[in-house]
Write a protein that holds these residues in place. Structure first.
Motif, PDB file in Angstrom:
ATOM      1  N   SER A   3      36.554 -22.468  39.359  1.00  0.00           N
ATOM      2  CA  SER A   3      36.382 -22.094  37.971  1.00  0.00           C
ATOM      3  C   SER A   3      37.551 -20.896  37.666  1.00  0.00           C
ATOM      4  O   SER A   3      37.584 -20.503  36.606  1.00  0.00           O
ATOM      5  CB  SER A   3      35.080 -21.350  37.623  1.00  0.00           C
ATOM      6  OG  SER A   3      34.744 -20.571  38.448  1.00  0.00           O
ATOM      7  N   SER A   4      38.285 -20.242  38.638  1.00  0.00           N
ATOM      8  CA  SER A   4      39.391 -19.151  38.335  1.00  0.00           C
ATOM      9  C   SER A   4      40.304 -19.746  37.386  1.00  0.00           C
ATOM     10  O   SER A   4      40.814 -20.827  37.504  1.00  0.00           O
ATOM     11  CB  SER A   4      39.922 -18.884  39.600  1.00  0.00           C
ATOM     12  OG  SER A   4      40.971 -17.849  39.295  1.00  0.00           O
ATOM     13  N   PRO A   5      40.829 -18.839  36.467  1.00  0.00           N
ATOM     14  CA  PRO A   5      41.984 -19.319  35.694  1.00  0.00           C
ATOM     15  C   PRO A   5      43.233 -19.532  36.288  1.00  0.00           C
ATOM     16  O   PRO A   5      43.957 -20.421  35.932  1.00  0.00           O
ATOM     17  CB  PRO A   5      42.168 -18.187  34.712  1.00  0.00           C
ATOM     18  CG  PRO A   5      41.004 -17.670  34.644  1.00  0.00           C
ATOM     19  CD  PRO A   5      40.278 -17.524  36.083  1.00  0.00           C
ATOM     20  N   PHE A  28      44.499 -27.745  29.429  1.00  0.00           N
ATOM     21  CA  PHE A  28      45.609 -27.138  28.875  1.00  0.00           C
ATOM     22  C   PHE A  28      45.342 -25.747  28.197  1.00  0.00           C
ATOM     23  O   PHE A  28      46.376 -24.855  28.044  1.00  0.00           O
ATOM     24  CB  PHE A  28      46.355 -28.063  27.843  1.00  0.00           C
ATOM     25  CG  PHE A  28      46.837 -29.385  28.658  1.00  0.00           C
ATOM     26  CD1 PHE A  28      47.735 -29.526  29.565  1.00  0.00           C
ATOM     27  CD2 PHE A  28      45.959 -30.530  28.241  1.00  0.00           C
ATOM     28  CE1 PHE A  28      48.063 -30.653  30.100  1.00  0.00           C
ATOM     29  CE2 PHE A  28      46.076 -31.813  29.075  1.00  0.00           C
ATOM     30  CZ  PHE A  28      47.251 -31.672  29.699  1.00  0.00           C
ATOM     31  N   THR A  29      44.044 -25.815  27.501  1.00  0.00           N
ATOM     32  CA  THR A  29      43.938 -24.606  26.749  1.00  0.00           C
ATOM     33  C   THR A  29      43.042 -23.595  27.295  1.00  0.00           C
ATOM     34  O   THR A  29      41.783 -23.893  27.477  1.00  0.00           O
ATOM     35  CB  THR A  29      43.396 -25.039  25.205  1.00  0.00           C
ATOM     36  OG1 THR A  29      44.369 -25.931  24.930  1.00  0.00           O
ATOM     37  CG2 THR A  29      43.212 -23.809  24.463  1.00  0.00           C
ATOM     38  N   PRO A  30      43.458 -22.344  27.406  1.00  0.00           N
ATOM     39  CA  PRO A  30      42.437 -21.434  28.249  1.00  0.00           C
ATOM     40  C   PRO A  30      41.583 -21.096  27.004  1.00  0.00           C
ATOM     41  O   PRO A  30      41.671 -21.149  25.909  1.00  0.00           O
ATOM     42  CB  PRO A  30      43.470 -20.253  28.483  1.00  0.00           C
ATOM     43  CG  PRO A  30      44.644 -20.736  28.434  1.00  0.00           C
ATOM     44  CD  PRO A  30      44.736 -21.743  27.398  1.00  0.00           C
ATOM     45  N   VAL A  31      40.294 -20.888  27.534  1.00  0.00           N
ATOM     46  CA  VAL A  31      39.165 -20.484  26.674  1.00  0.00           C
ATOM     47  C   VAL A  31      38.423 -19.108  27.350  1.00  0.00           C
ATOM     48  O   VAL A  31      38.827 -18.876  28.440  1.00  0.00           O
ATOM     49  CB  VAL A  31      38.016 -21.350  26.654  1.00  0.00           C
ATOM     50  CG1 VAL A  31      38.466 -22.773  25.780  1.00  0.00           C
ATOM     51  CG2 VAL A  31      37.423 -22.031  27.804  1.00  0.00           C
ATOM     52  N   HIS A  32      37.497 -18.486  26.376  1.00  0.00           N
ATOM     53  CA  HIS A  32      37.189 -17.126  26.976  1.00  0.00           C
ATOM     54  C   HIS A  32      35.904 -17.737  27.997  1.00  0.00           C
ATOM     55  O   HIS A  32      35.029 -18.547  27.795  1.00  0.00           O
ATOM     56  CB  HIS A  32      36.206 -16.390  25.749  1.00  0.00           C
ATOM     57  CG  HIS A  32      35.889 -15.282  26.190  1.00  0.00           C
ATOM     58  ND1 HIS A  32      35.035 -14.985  27.034  1.00  0.00           N
ATOM     59  CD2 HIS A  32      36.481 -13.916  25.759  1.00  0.00           C
ATOM     60  CE1 HIS A  32      34.880 -13.605  27.208  1.00  0.00           C
ATOM     61  NE2 HIS A  32      35.912 -12.956  26.634  1.00  0.00           N
ATOM     62  N   LEU A  33      36.256 -17.457  29.345  1.00  0.00           N
ATOM     63  CA  LEU A  33      35.333 -17.765  30.266  1.00  0.00           C
ATOM     64  C   LEU A  33      33.821 -17.562  30.166  1.00  0.00           C
ATOM     65  O   LEU A  33      33.083 -18.146  30.778  1.00  0.00           O
ATOM     66  CB  LEU A  33      35.809 -17.163  31.745  1.00  0.00           C
ATOM     67  CG  LEU A  33      37.328 -17.894  32.162  1.00  0.00           C
ATOM     68  CD1 LEU A  33      37.521 -17.452  33.550  1.00  0.00           C
ATOM     69  CD2 LEU A  33      37.058 -19.449  31.958  1.00  0.00           C
TER      70      LEU A  33
END
Length: 327
Positions: free
Chosen positions: A91-93, A203-208
């Motif tokens: 789950s790490s970016p 593709f799109t990072p979100v606030h974890l």
């Protein structure tokens, strides 16, 4: 381990459809997520899945016809570091498919360019292309928001005239870097979603903090929840130094004072803290969030028991001191 939630069931998919639904990413997955398993099971499964991924690369390198005929490199060293991220902290970016593929590709392109630029440099400057490759790759990964630490090794291989780059030359980004990156991501998606949810996003990072993750906590559980506006420092208990007259006065009011203090201060504090926990976690339908809420409430109950024990000790001390002063 301290602070680990009590529910230790694995995240086995309920159906084939649930298994494929996880491949959409954690931000789109609507299934029920359970608390992570114990660290012993988690680390074993991470090591086992990493072994499978590297084994796939080794088998392709060993039995690939074109690879054997032309003596081409395939199982490059950065794949081992990528396996750590994909299978140990999925789950790490840094472990998401976008970061893995783009990070390796950027690093390979920069490494290949620096290799060609410093091809005829003297031996005293052999370190220059490797240093520039790593530095520029990190800069570009930061601009494109696709940091992937193993990509630094990919850039280093390209800039330091390693056998891989000498053999394939300008093909280095397309072979072996791109195929290896794609294979690692594909194996990660197939194996991780058996007991986890991978990727977190495509593709799109979100606030974890808004994404339900399957990764176990890297640190111990937090202590009791402190309401907003209160200090995080532990409450200090004042030292009681009473004289004879004060002891005689306290004898008649010790039970009432301790009971009032225990019921009003501790109980109201506990009620306020529990209410804050409930309000904070309201609306979180995931079982992982509910587990953490139960853990915090348990910590508050422990704190209440500690305060009550302290109050009982004070009552006993006051009674003993008063009896010693009695004729």
């Amino acid at each position: 381990l301290p602070g680990r939630p009590g529910n230790r069931k694995l995240w086995i998919p309920k159906s084939v459809g649930d298994y494929f639904a996880r491949m959409r990413g954690a931000q789109h997955y609507r299934g029920t997520m359970k608390s992570p398993p114990p660290m012993l099971i988690w680390s074993f499964y991470s090591g086992f899945t990493s072994f499978i991924s590297i084994m796939v690369l080794g088998l392709i390198s060993k039995y690939g016809t074109s690879i054997k005929d032309h003596h081409l490199p395939f199982a490059i060293a950065p794949a081992g570091a990528t396996a750590v991220l994909i299978f140990a902290v999925p789950s790490s970016p840094l472990a998401q498919p976008r970061n893995v593929i783009l990070g390796h590709m950027i690093a390979a392109i920069i490494g290949t360019f620096m290799h060609a630029l410093f091809l005829n440099v003297t031996d005293s400057f052999q370190w220059m292309p490797a240093a520039l490759s790593v530095g520029i790759s990190i800069w570009l990964m930061g601009l494109t928001n696709c940091y992937h630490p193993p990509a630094g090794a990919t850039a280093f291989i390209g800039g330091y005239n390693a056998p891989e780059i000498i053999t394939v030359g300008w093909w280095y980004p397309l072979y072996p870097v791109l195929p290896v990156s794609l294979i690692m991501v594909c194996v990660g998606i197939i194996l991780n979603n058996i007991c986890r949810v991978y990727p977190t996003y495509w593709f799109t990072p979100v606030h974890l903090s808004k994404v339900q993750t399957s990764e176990p906590p890297l640190m111990s559980a937090p202590g009791p929840v402190i309401p907003t506006g209160q200090s995080s420092k532990p409450e200090e208990t004042p030292h009681l130094s009473l004289g004879t007259q004060e002891l005689q006065t306290a004898h008649g009011t010790s039970t009432q004072s301790a009971t009032s203090l225990s019921s009003s201060t501790s109980s109201s504090s506990l009620s306020q803290n529990v209410e804050d926990v409930v309000n904070e976690d309201a609306g979180n339908e995931a079982e992982a969030g509910e587990s953490w809420m139960r853990l915090r409430i348990h910590e508050l109950e422990k704190e209440l028991e500690r305060l009550q024990a302290h109050h009982l000790q004070e009552i006993t001390r006051l009674k003993t001191a008063n009896s010693d002063l009695s004729p």
